[in-house]
Design an enzyme around this catalytic site. Structure first.
Site, PDB file in Angstrom:
ATOM      1  N   GLU A  37      71.482  29.303  10.375  1.00 39.12           N
ATOM      2  CA  GLU A  37      71.506  28.643  11.676  1.00 39.12           C
ATOM      3  C   GLU A  37      71.404  29.648  12.823  1.00 39.12           C
ATOM      4  O   GLU A  37      70.738  29.385  13.824  1.00 39.12           O
ATOM      5  CB  GLU A  37      72.768  27.797  11.816  1.00 39.12           C
ATOM      6  CG  GLU A  37      72.783  26.545  10.948  1.00 39.12           C
ATOM      7  CD  GLU A  37      71.671  25.572  11.295  1.00 39.12           C
ATOM      8  OE1 GLU A  37      71.167  25.606  12.436  1.00 39.12           O
ATOM      9  OE2 GLU A  37      71.293  24.774  10.423  1.00 39.12           O
ATOM     10  N   TYR A 120      76.143  23.541  19.026  1.00 35.41           N
ATOM     11  CA  TYR A 120      75.138  23.154  18.030  1.00 35.41           C
ATOM     12  C   TYR A 120      75.419  23.819  16.691  1.00 35.41           C
ATOM     13  O   TYR A 120      75.447  23.154  15.643  1.00 35.41           O
ATOM     14  CB  TYR A 120      73.718  23.518  18.488  1.00 35.41           C
ATOM     15  CG  TYR A 120      72.779  23.499  17.313  1.00 35.41           C
ATOM     16  CD1 TYR A 120      72.326  22.298  16.792  1.00 35.41           C
ATOM     17  CD2 TYR A 120      72.447  24.687  16.652  1.00 35.41           C
ATOM     18  CE1 TYR A 120      71.533  22.262  15.646  1.00 35.41           C
ATOM     19  CE2 TYR A 120      71.662  24.654  15.507  1.00 35.41           C
ATOM     20  CZ  TYR A 120      71.209  23.450  15.009  1.00 35.41           C
ATOM     21  OH  TYR A 120      70.450  23.423  13.878  1.00 35.41           O
ATOM     22  N   ASP A 138      69.468  19.561  17.941  1.00 33.78           N
ATOM     23  CA  ASP A 138      68.625  20.671  18.386  1.00 33.78           C
ATOM     24  C   ASP A 138      67.463  20.095  19.187  1.00 33.78           C
ATOM     25  O   ASP A 138      67.419  18.888  19.475  1.00 33.78           O
ATOM     26  CB  ASP A 138      68.149  21.504  17.196  1.00 33.78           C
ATOM     27  CG  ASP A 138      67.118  20.772  16.337  1.00 33.78           C
ATOM     28  OD1 ASP A 138      66.946  19.546  16.488  1.00 33.78           O
ATOM     29  OD2 ASP A 138      66.479  21.445  15.493  1.00 33.78           O
TER      30      ASP A 138
END
Length: 291
Positions: A37, A120, A138
């Site tokens: 990520e 996020y 996202d």
């Protein structure tokens, strides 16, 4: 379009069309998910794949990374760009070693408390590594929901509480299914509901899409131009870091001067690297990656 029906349709599509990405595989650890990520922020998948594999081979746990100097993280980051992410990952690994016994925490608040982990990333790790029910938004999910649900071409540039609530309402109640739906929404936005020339004929929710029903209206805001790179301080910083990454020891000022002709911009870029902690001055006119 009911939220349950949308999730069902996207999940059916995902079961057939999802890319086989290594960080999605069942054997991937939470640490592997977190690393993916961070690396995927503003970086295409094809560039991340080899670096992610090398990183996890060298540092399969947060403790392995924390045991090495932060400069090694910067070196291994290679040319992924935005190398401060490497420092943040090293700091996060150190924090996990100190506070969580060297493991990635599974609570959202604990994830948010890690260096370099924002809303996020924390939600993505909680969903994809620990199969929890969280809205993961996202740029691809923002665009998909803006079109399919709200009937506009693009979503907002920042994520609000309203956005989180809207996406949360689209998720199935079961946490495991919700986590898979979060990945499916992201994949659909990345592969089909793309910013330019969306592939609407291949979209599993095209018959229910509010944007298509409205005639595919264009964005009302100004066109978003991609950020340039050539000639910028970012390019100079990248060239300076490349010299340091490839060196086996400290580097003289003259070696750094050779990579960029314009001294004012070169000095500004080097000063920025020093301020960001990506470079250390080991002696007057001598530089190295941080220790």
């Amino acid at each position: 379009m009911t939220s349950v029906r949308m999730a069902d349709e996207v999940l059916e599509w995902f079961a057939v069309c999802a890319r086989d990405l290594p960080w999605r595989r069942p054997e991937t650890t939470p640490w592997g998910v977190l690393v993916s990520e961070i690396m995927l922020q503003q970086t295409p998948v094809n560039r991340v794949l080899p670096v992610w594999a090398e990183w996890l081979s060298r540092w399969p746990t947060p403790a392995d990374l924390a045991a090495e100097p932060s400069g090694e993280a910067v070196r291994a980051w290679g040319r992924l760009g935005y190398p401060r992410r490497a420092l943040r990952l090293h700091q996060a690994a150190t924090t996990m070693l100190e506070r969580h016994g060297g493991t990635v925490p599974d609570e959202l608040d604990d994830l948010l408390a890690l260096p370099g982990v924002g809303s996020y990333t924390a939600r993505a790790v909680a969903a994809f590594a620990f199969r929890q029910r969280h809205a993961v938004i996202d740029v691809n999910v923002r665009r998909l929901v803006a079109r399919a649900v709200e009937g506009v071409a693009e979503g907002p540039t920042s994520v609000s509480r309203r956005d989180l609530a809207l996406v949360a309402d689209l998720l199935p109640a079961d946490p495991e299914t919700a986590a898979r739906a979060s990945a499916a929404f992201m994949e659909l936005g990345a592969l089909v509901c793309v910013a330019r020339a969306p592939r609407c004929a291949a979209c599993p929710v095209r018959d229910r899409c509010a944007w298509l029903a409205a005639g595919s209206p264009p964005s009302e805001g100004p066109a978003r131009r991609p950020q340039g790179y050539a000639g910028t301080d970012r390019q100079v910083r990248g060239r300076l870091l490349a010299v340091l990454r490839e060196a086996t020891g400290p580097v003289e000022q003259a070696d750094l001067d050779a990579v960029w002709d314009e001294p004012v911009q070169r000095d500004r870029a080097l000063a920025g690297l020093l301020t960001d902690g990506l470079v250390s001055r080991t002696a007057p006119g001598v530089y190295a990656l941080p220790h």
